[in-house]
Design a protein around this motif. Structure first.
Motif, PDB file in Angstrom:
ATOM      1  N   GLY A  10      25.536  -7.717  73.782  1.00 33.75           N
ATOM      2  CA  GLY A  10      26.429  -6.692  74.341  1.00 33.75           C
ATOM      3  C   GLY A  10      26.462  -7.185  76.155  1.00 33.75           C
ATOM      4  O   GLY A  10      27.007  -7.388  76.935  1.00 33.75           O
ATOM      5  N   LEU A  11      25.290  -6.196  76.687  1.00 34.19           N
ATOM      6  CA  LEU A  11      25.362  -6.466  78.200  1.00 34.19           C
ATOM      7  C   LEU A  11      25.062  -8.060  78.823  1.00 34.19           C
ATOM      8  O   LEU A  11      25.731  -7.726  80.044  1.00 34.19           O
ATOM      9  CB  LEU A  11      24.240  -4.814  78.136  1.00 34.19           C
ATOM     10  CG  LEU A  11      24.725  -4.386  78.308  1.00 34.19           C
ATOM     11  CD1 LEU A  11      23.930  -3.106  78.196  1.00 34.19           C
ATOM     12  CD2 LEU A  11      25.620  -3.736  78.642  1.00 34.19           C
ATOM     13  N   LEU A  12      24.385  -8.354  78.015  1.00 35.11           N
ATOM     14  CA  LEU A  12      23.950  -9.725  78.697  1.00 35.11           C
ATOM     15  C   LEU A  12      25.443 -10.446  78.644  1.00 35.11           C
ATOM     16  O   LEU A  12      25.149 -11.947  79.297  1.00 35.11           O
ATOM     17  CB  LEU A  12      23.028 -10.263  78.040  1.00 35.11           C
ATOM     18  CG  LEU A  12      21.372  -9.205  77.847  1.00 35.11           C
ATOM     19  CD1 LEU A  12      20.317 -10.148  76.777  1.00 35.11           C
ATOM     20  CD2 LEU A  12      21.410  -9.654  79.577  1.00 35.11           C
ATOM     21  N   GLU A  13      25.912 -10.749  77.038  1.00 37.57           N
ATOM     22  CA  GLU A  13      27.118 -11.308  77.245  1.00 37.57           C
ATOM     23  C   GLU A  13      27.842 -10.848  78.546  1.00 37.57           C
ATOM     24  O   GLU A  13      28.542 -11.489  79.319  1.00 37.57           O
ATOM     25  CB  GLU A  13      28.291 -10.599  75.821  1.00 37.57           C
ATOM     26  CG  GLU A  13      29.535 -11.840  75.665  1.00 37.57           C
ATOM     27  CD  GLU A  13      30.288 -11.362  74.672  1.00 37.57           C
ATOM     28  OE1 GLU A  13      31.408 -12.624  74.400  1.00 37.57           O
ATOM     29  OE2 GLU A  13      29.854 -10.690  74.010  1.00 37.57           O
ATOM     30  N   VAL A  61      31.048  -6.266  67.277  1.00 42.17           N
ATOM     31  CA  VAL A  61      30.265  -4.897  67.991  1.00 42.17           C
ATOM     32  C   VAL A  61      30.163  -5.566  69.554  1.00 42.17           C
ATOM     33  O   VAL A  61      30.303  -5.570  70.541  1.00 42.17           O
ATOM     34  CB  VAL A  61      29.512  -3.897  67.721  1.00 42.17           C
ATOM     35  CG1 VAL A  61      28.776  -3.195  68.586  1.00 42.17           C
ATOM     36  CG2 VAL A  61      29.970  -2.900  67.097  1.00 42.17           C
ATOM     37  N   TRP A  62      29.390  -6.646  69.753  1.00 44.14           N
ATOM     38  CA  TRP A  62      28.691  -7.834  69.902  1.00 44.14           C
ATOM     39  C   TRP A  62      29.760  -8.580  71.446  1.00 44.14           C
ATOM     40  O   TRP A  62      30.145  -8.211  72.151  1.00 44.14           O
ATOM     41  CB  TRP A  62      27.593  -8.629  69.856  1.00 44.14           C
ATOM     42  CG  TRP A  62      27.827 -10.233  70.658  1.00 44.14           C
ATOM     43  CD1 TRP A  62      26.573  -9.769  71.752  1.00 44.14           C
ATOM     44  CD2 TRP A  62      27.825 -11.271  71.466  1.00 44.14           C
ATOM     45  NE1 TRP A  62      25.765 -11.121  72.744  1.00 44.14           N
ATOM     46  CE2 TRP A  62      26.829 -11.788  71.866  1.00 44.14           C
ATOM     47  CE3 TRP A  62      29.183 -12.195  70.846  1.00 44.14           C
ATOM     48  CZ2 TRP A  62      27.298 -13.005  72.565  1.00 44.14           C
ATOM     49  CZ3 TRP A  62      29.049 -13.401  70.400  1.00 44.14           C
ATOM     50  CH2 TRP A  62      27.994 -13.328  71.784  1.00 44.14           C
ATOM     51  N   ALA A  63      30.609  -8.976  70.542  1.00 45.49           N
ATOM     52  CA  ALA A  63      32.427  -9.637  71.124  1.00 45.49           C
ATOM     53  C   ALA A  63      32.628  -8.072  71.885  1.00 45.49           C
ATOM     54  O   ALA A  63      33.096  -8.935  72.854  1.00 45.49           O
ATOM     55  CB  ALA A  63      32.863  -9.729  70.555  1.00 45.49           C
ATOM     56  N   GLY A  64      32.863  -7.207  71.783  1.00 39.00           N
ATOM     57  CA  GLY A  64      34.149  -6.271  72.045  1.00 39.00           C
ATOM     58  C   GLY A  64      33.109  -5.596  73.376  1.00 39.00           C
ATOM     59  O   GLY A  64      33.739  -5.166  74.291  1.00 39.00           O
ATOM     60  N   ILE A  65      32.208  -5.245  73.245  1.00 36.46           N
ATOM     61  CA  ILE A  65      31.145  -5.186  74.295  1.00 36.46           C
ATOM     62  C   ILE A  65      31.593  -5.971  75.752  1.00 36.46           C
ATOM     63  O   ILE A  65      31.828  -5.461  76.734  1.00 36.46           O
ATOM     64  CB  ILE A  65      29.858  -5.038  74.178  1.00 36.46           C
ATOM     65  CG1 ILE A  65      29.634  -3.308  73.203  1.00 36.46           C
ATOM     66  CG2 ILE A  65      28.934  -4.834  75.599  1.00 36.46           C
ATOM     67  CD1 ILE A  65      27.700  -3.238  73.111  1.00 36.46           C
ATOM     68  N   GLY A  66      31.543  -7.016  75.365  1.00 37.99           N
ATOM     69  CA  GLY A  66      31.429  -8.164  75.853  1.00 37.99           C
ATOM     70  C   GLY A  66      32.802  -7.969  76.054  1.00 37.99           C
ATOM     71  O   GLY A  66      33.410  -8.158  78.567  1.00 37.99           O
ATOM     72  N   ALA A  67      33.408  -8.130  75.840  1.00 34.60           N
ATOM     73  CA  ALA A  67      35.359  -8.010  75.856  1.00 34.60           C
ATOM     74  C   ALA A  67      35.625  -7.088  76.909  1.00 34.60           C
ATOM     75  O   ALA A  67      35.944  -6.672  77.837  1.00 34.60           O
ATOM     76  CB  ALA A  67      35.848  -7.696  74.914  1.00 34.60           C
ATOM     77  N   VAL A  68      35.008  -6.150  76.321  1.00 34.59           N
ATOM     78  CA  VAL A  68      35.243  -4.949  77.458  1.00 34.59           C
ATOM     79  C   VAL A  68      35.133  -4.528  78.618  1.00 34.59           C
ATOM     80  O   VAL A  68      35.196  -4.637  79.408  1.00 34.59           O
ATOM     81  CB  VAL A  68      35.284  -3.579  76.578  1.00 34.59           C
ATOM     82  CG1 VAL A  68      35.332  -2.461  77.492  1.00 34.59           C
ATOM     83  CG2 VAL A  68      36.418  -2.392  75.299  1.00 34.59           C
ATOM     84  N   GLY A  69      33.893  -5.030  78.222  1.00 37.49           N
ATOM     85  CA  GLY A  69      32.779  -4.619  79.926  1.00 37.49           C
ATOM     86  C   GLY A  69      33.246  -5.861  81.166  1.00 37.49           C
ATOM     87  O   GLY A  69      33.264  -5.088  82.482  1.00 37.49           O
ATOM     88  N   VAL A  70      33.700  -7.048  80.491  1.00 40.14           N
ATOM     89  CA  VAL A  70      34.231  -7.798  81.488  1.00 40.14           C
ATOM     90  C   VAL A  70      35.535  -7.531  81.811  1.00 40.14           C
ATOM     91  O   VAL A  70      36.433  -7.815  83.085  1.00 40.14           O
ATOM     92  CB  VAL A  70      34.245  -9.526  80.596  1.00 40.14           C
ATOM     93  CG1 VAL A  70      34.999 -10.484  81.843  1.00 40.14           C
ATOM     94  CG2 VAL A  70      33.199  -9.749  80.551  1.00 40.14           C
ATOM     95  N   ALA A  71      36.700  -6.899  81.056  1.00 39.67           N
ATOM     96  CA  ALA A  71      37.664  -6.420  81.356  1.00 39.67           C
ATOM     97  C   ALA A  71      37.523  -5.858  82.781  1.00 39.67           C
ATOM     98  O   ALA A  71      37.775  -5.349  83.360  1.00 39.67           O
ATOM     99  CB  ALA A  71      38.774  -6.085  79.990  1.00 39.67           C
ATOM    100  N   ILE A  72      36.611  -4.438  82.068  1.00 36.68           N
ATOM    101  CA  ILE A  72      36.144  -4.132  83.511  1.00 36.68           C
ATOM    102  C   ILE A  72      35.661  -4.373  84.646  1.00 36.68           C
ATOM    103  O   ILE A  72      36.428  -4.226  85.929  1.00 36.68           O
ATOM    104  CB  ILE A  72      35.006  -2.559  82.848  1.00 36.68           C
ATOM    105  CG1 ILE A  72      36.115  -1.802  81.945  1.00 36.68           C
ATOM    106  CG2 ILE A  72      34.954  -1.935  83.919  1.00 36.68           C
ATOM    107  CD1 ILE A  72      35.486  -0.597  81.205  1.00 36.68           C
ATOM    108  N   ALA A  73      34.793  -5.035  84.226  1.00 36.48           N
ATOM    109  CA  ALA A  73      35.197  -5.928  85.926  1.00 36.48           C
ATOM    110  C   ALA A  73      35.503  -6.625  86.561  1.00 36.48           C
ATOM    111  O   ALA A  73      35.734  -6.464  88.009  1.00 36.48           O
ATOM    112  CB  ALA A  73      33.458  -6.499  85.389  1.00 36.48           C
ATOM    113  N   GLY A  74      36.498  -7.182  85.406  1.00 43.75           N
ATOM    114  CA  GLY A  74      37.750  -7.891  86.477  1.00 43.75           C
ATOM    115  C   GLY A  74      38.608  -6.769  87.257  1.00 43.75           C
ATOM    116  O   GLY A  74      38.749  -7.005  88.214  1.00 43.75           O
TER     117      GLY A  74
END
Length: 105
Positions: A10-13, A61-74
């Motif tokens: 997920g972090l790699l996503e 979980v994989w997609a959720g980690i990616g979605a939350v992480g990218v939203a926070i990074a944004g």
């Protein structure tokens, strides 16, 4: 162990999604390479994990980690607006991810 690999996938996503933006439509070499390598590694790890965890849970979980992480990074790096509604819905995704983790013990 499988949950740790899933979190890493997920972090790699997050990495490859952010690299897409930095690549400017795959016109910049290094961000494009980071994107491709991170995406392949993320998919391979997800493929390994789904042999040991339910596919629906692993993918969510994989997609959720990616979605939350990218939203926070944004919000942090690209100055996306942090509204009450955005915060609420990101929090709901996190609650769902934690719930899935404890459901699959």
């Amino acid at each position: 162990m499988w949950w740790g690999l899933l979190i890493f996938a997920g972090l790699l996503e997050i990495v490859w999604a952010l690299a897409i933006k930095q690549s400017e439509g795959f016109t910049k070499l290094w961000p494009s390479l980071v994107c491709v390598v991170a995406a392949v590694a993320s998919f391979v790890l997800l493929a390994v994990v789904v042999r040991h965890l339910p596919v629906g849970t692993a993918y969510a979980v994989w997609a959720g980690i990616g979605a939350v992480g990218v939203a926070i990074a944004g919000v942090v790096w690209f100055h996306d607006a942090l509204t009450l509604w955005r915060t609420t819905f990101i929090t709901l995704i996190v609650v769902g991810l934690v719930g899935l983790r404890f459901l699959e013990q």
